[in-house]
Design a protein around this motif. Structure first.
Motif, short mmCIF file in Angstrom:
data_model
loop_
_atom_site.label_atom_id
_atom_site.label_comp_id
_atom_site.label_asym_id
_atom_site.label_seq_id
_atom_site.Cartn_x
_atom_site.Cartn_y
_atom_site.Cartn_z
N LEU A 83 -4.48 -4.53 -5.76
CA LEU A 83 -3.89 -5.37 -6.80
C LEU A 83 -3.49 -4.51 -8.00
O LEU A 83 -4.09 -3.47 -8.28
CB LEU A 83 -4.89 -6.43 -7.24
N GLU A 84 -2.48 -4.98 -8.72
CA GLU A 84 -1.92 -4.21 -9.84
C GLU A 84 -2.94 -3.68 -10.83
O GLU A 84 -2.83 -2.53 -11.26
CB GLU A 84 -0.88 -5.07 -10.57
N PRO A 85 -3.97 -4.46 -11.23
CA PRO A 85 -4.90 -3.92 -12.22
C PRO A 85 -5.60 -2.62 -11.79
O PRO A 85 -6.13 -1.90 -12.64
CB PRO A 85 -5.92 -5.06 -12.40
N TYR A 86 -5.59 -2.34 -10.49
CA TYR A 86 -6.30 -1.17 -9.98
C TYR A 86 -5.38 -0.06 -9.49
O TYR A 86 -5.85 0.92 -8.92
CB TYR A 86 -7.24 -1.60 -8.84
N PHE A 87 -4.07 -0.20 -9.68
CA PHE A 87 -3.18 0.74 -9.00
C PHE A 87 -3.27 2.14 -9.58
O PHE A 87 -3.12 3.12 -8.86
CB PHE A 87 -1.75 0.19 -8.92
N GLU A 88 -3.55 2.27 -10.86
CA GLU A 88 -3.74 3.61 -11.43
C GLU A 88 -5.03 4.24 -10.92
O GLU A 88 -5.05 5.41 -10.53
CB GLU A 88 -3.76 3.53 -12.96
N ALA A 89 -6.10 3.48 -10.91
CA ALA A 89 -7.40 4.00 -10.47
C ALA A 89 -7.35 4.45 -9.02
O ALA A 89 -8.05 5.39 -8.62
CB ALA A 89 -8.48 2.94 -10.65
N PHE A 90 -6.52 3.77 -8.22
CA PHE A 90 -6.46 4.08 -6.78
C PHE A 90 -5.60 5.30 -6.49
O PHE A 90 -5.67 5.85 -5.39
CB PHE A 90 -5.93 2.85 -6.02
N GLY A 91 -4.80 5.73 -7.45
CA GLY A 91 -3.90 6.86 -7.22
C GLY A 91 -4.59 8.10 -6.68
O GLY A 91 -4.12 8.69 -5.69
N PRO A 92 -5.71 8.55 -7.27
CA PRO A 92 -6.39 9.73 -6.74
C PRO A 92 -6.90 9.55 -5.31
O PRO A 92 -7.02 10.53 -4.57
CB PRO A 92 -7.56 9.95 -7.72
N VAL A 93 -7.20 8.31 -4.93
CA VAL A 93 -7.64 8.05 -3.55
C VAL A 93 -6.48 8.27 -2.59
O VAL A 93 -6.65 8.85 -1.50
CB VAL A 93 -8.21 6.62 -3.42
N ILE A 94 -5.28 7.82 -2.98
CA ILE A 94 -4.10 8.09 -2.15
C ILE A 94 -3.92 9.58 -1.97
O ILE A 94 -3.66 10.05 -0.85
CB ILE A 94 -2.85 7.46 -2.80
N GLU A 95 -4.07 10.33 -3.05
CA GLU A 95 -3.92 11.78 -2.95
C GLU A 95 -4.98 12.38 -2.02
O GLU A 95 -4.69 13.25 -1.20
CB GLU A 95 -4.06 12.41 -4.34
N GLU A 96 -6.22 11.87 -2.11
CA GLU A 96 -7.30 12.36 -1.25
C GLU A 96 -7.00 12.08 0.23
O GLU A 96 -7.35 12.88 1.11
CB GLU A 96 -8.60 11.68 -1.65
N LEU A 97 -6.36 10.95 0.51
CA LEU A 97 -6.11 10.53 1.89
C LEU A 97 -4.73 10.95 2.40
O LEU A 97 -4.41 10.69 3.56
CB LEU A 97 -6.23 9.01 2.00
N SER A 98 -3.94 11.57 1.57
CA SER A 98 -2.58 11.93 1.99
C SER A 98 -2.63 12.86 3.20
O SER A 98 -3.41 13.79 3.26
CB SER A 98 -1.82 12.61 0.85
N GLY A 99 -1.79 12.51 4.15
CA GLY A 99 -1.75 13.29 5.38
C GLY A 99 -2.76 12.84 6.41
O GLY A 99 -2.74 13.30 7.55
#
Length: 296
Positions: free
Chosen positions: A279-295
Motif C-alpha cells: 500500500l502507498e503509505p509503505y512504498f518508501e519503506a519497502f524500497g530497500p527490500v526491493i533492492e535486496e530482492l532484485s534479481g
C-alpha cells in the motif's frame, strides 16, 4: 523453479497532477514493476490515474487493484480498458473484484447484492470483457491481445474457481471479510488458513495450460531492528493474536530489510507468491527490500 519477484504499489491518494506524477516517478526509481490504483469512492478515478502514471514513467506497468465490478457496466468497462491500454502503450493490467463496502454502493445509488450475486456479476463482467475485447472488432483497439492481463482478487471458493478459469494473476488478500459486516472490515488469515486457500485455488486450477502468477497484498511494512516493539501497537486491532502469531501473519512485514526479504522468499516457497503489492503509505519503506530482492 520459482517465478522472479515482481513488485507493485497501490497508490491511494491524489492531491494534484504534479504530485501524482512525481510520486509515480519515485516508485519507478525505487524499482516497482507496477503502479496500481484502487477503485473506491474517495480515491483517485482509476483509469485517468493509470494513464497519467504511465505518461510520467517509462518502465513500470500500470493497473487497477482492483476494480469494483459492481460499479461497472461491461460494455462501458471494455471501452475504458481498451482506451487505457492504447494510451499506455500496452502497459495496462486489469484487476477485478466483487467490491466489499456496501456504503460505497449506497453513496453511488447502486444495488448491493448478496455475496453470490456479486460473484455472479463479476463472472458476467469477466466473460463479457473476454467476448468484447477478444472478438477482434472492438473499437478502440487494445494493444494487448486478446486483452490486457487479468488479475482477480478474492478468497472464497466461487471466486477462486472464477480466478482459476479466467485470470492470469490470482490475487490473495491474506484476509477475509468479517461475517455479516458490510463496512469493509477484514480478519487476517493465519498462515495455515492461507495454506488452505492457496491449496483450494491450485485444485481449481489443476487443468490450466499455464499457471497463473500469484499475488499477495501486504497490509504493513515496518523496517526495524525490534520486531516485537513494532508489532505491539498492531495488537489492539488483532487482540485475539499473540505477538508471535501476529509476527507470523503473511501480510505483515516487520523486521530488518534482510528479515523481510527472507520472509518473502519463504512465502514464495511456501505459497507461490512472487508478485507482491504494498500500500502507498509503505512504498518508501519497502524500497530497500526491493533492492535486496532484485534479481531473485
Amino acid at each position: 523453479m520459482a517465478r522472479p519477484f515482481r513488485f507493485g504499489v497501490n497508490m491511494m491518494s491524489l492531491t494534484g497532477g504534479d504530485e501524482w506524477r512525481e510520486k509515480c516517478r519515485r516508485a519507478e526509481g525505487l524499482g516497482y514493476d507496477v503502479i496500481l490504483v484502487p477503485d473506491h469512492l474517495g480515491a483517485p478515478s482509476p483509469f485517468p490515474a493509470v494513464v497519467a502514471a504511465a505518461s510520467a514513467t517509462e518502465r513500470p506497468r500500470v493497473g487497477t487493484f482492483v476494480l469494483n465490478a459492481g460499479f461497472w457496466n461491461p460494455a462501458l468497462l471494455a471501452r475504458e480498458v481498451a482506451t487505457a491500454d492504447a494510451l499506455t502503450g500496452g502497459r495496462l493490467e486489469l484487476g477485478l473484484g466483487t467490491g466489499y463496502v456496501k456504503t460505497e454502493h449506497d453513496a453511488a445509488g447502486l444495488p448491493w447484492g448478496a455475496p453470490g450475486e456479486r460473484v455472479d456479476h463479476l463472472r458476467h463482467t469477466v466473460e463479457e470483457l473476454g467476448r468484447l475485447l477478444g472478438a477482434g472488432e472492438h473499437q478502440p483497439w487494445p494493444v494487448q491481445q486478446p486483452r490486457p492481463p487479468l488479475l482477480i482478487g478474492g478468497n472464497g471458493d466461487r471466486m477462486l474457481r472464477l480466478t482459476a478459469e479466467h485470470a492470469d494473476i490470482a490475487a490473495f488478500t491474506g484476509a477475509k471479510a468479517v461475517p455479516g459486516d458490510t463496512g469493509g472490515r477484514m480478519l487476517h488469515l493465519t498462515p495455515e488458513e492461507l495454506d488452505e486457500r492457496v491449496a483450494a485455488y491450485r485444485r481449481f486450477a489443476a487443468g490450466r495450460s499455464e499457471p497463473a502468477e500469484l499475488n499477495l497484498l501486504i497490509q504493513m511494512v515496518e523496517v526495524t531492528n525490534d520486531r516485537r516493539a513494532a508489532i505491539r501497537p498492531v495488537l489492539e486491532h488483532i487482540p485475539h493474536l499473540t505477538e508471535d502469531a501476529a509476527l507470523a501473519l503473511p501480510l505483515l512485514l516487520v523486521g530488518t530489510v534482510r528479515q523481510i526479504a527472507e520472509q518473502l522468499r519463504a512465502q514464495r516457497e511456501r505459497y507461490g507468491f512472487s508478485y507482491i503489492t504494498v500500500l502507498e503509505p509503505y512504498f518508501e519503506a519497502f524500497g530497500p527490500v526491493i533492492e535486496e530482492l532484485s534479481g531473485g
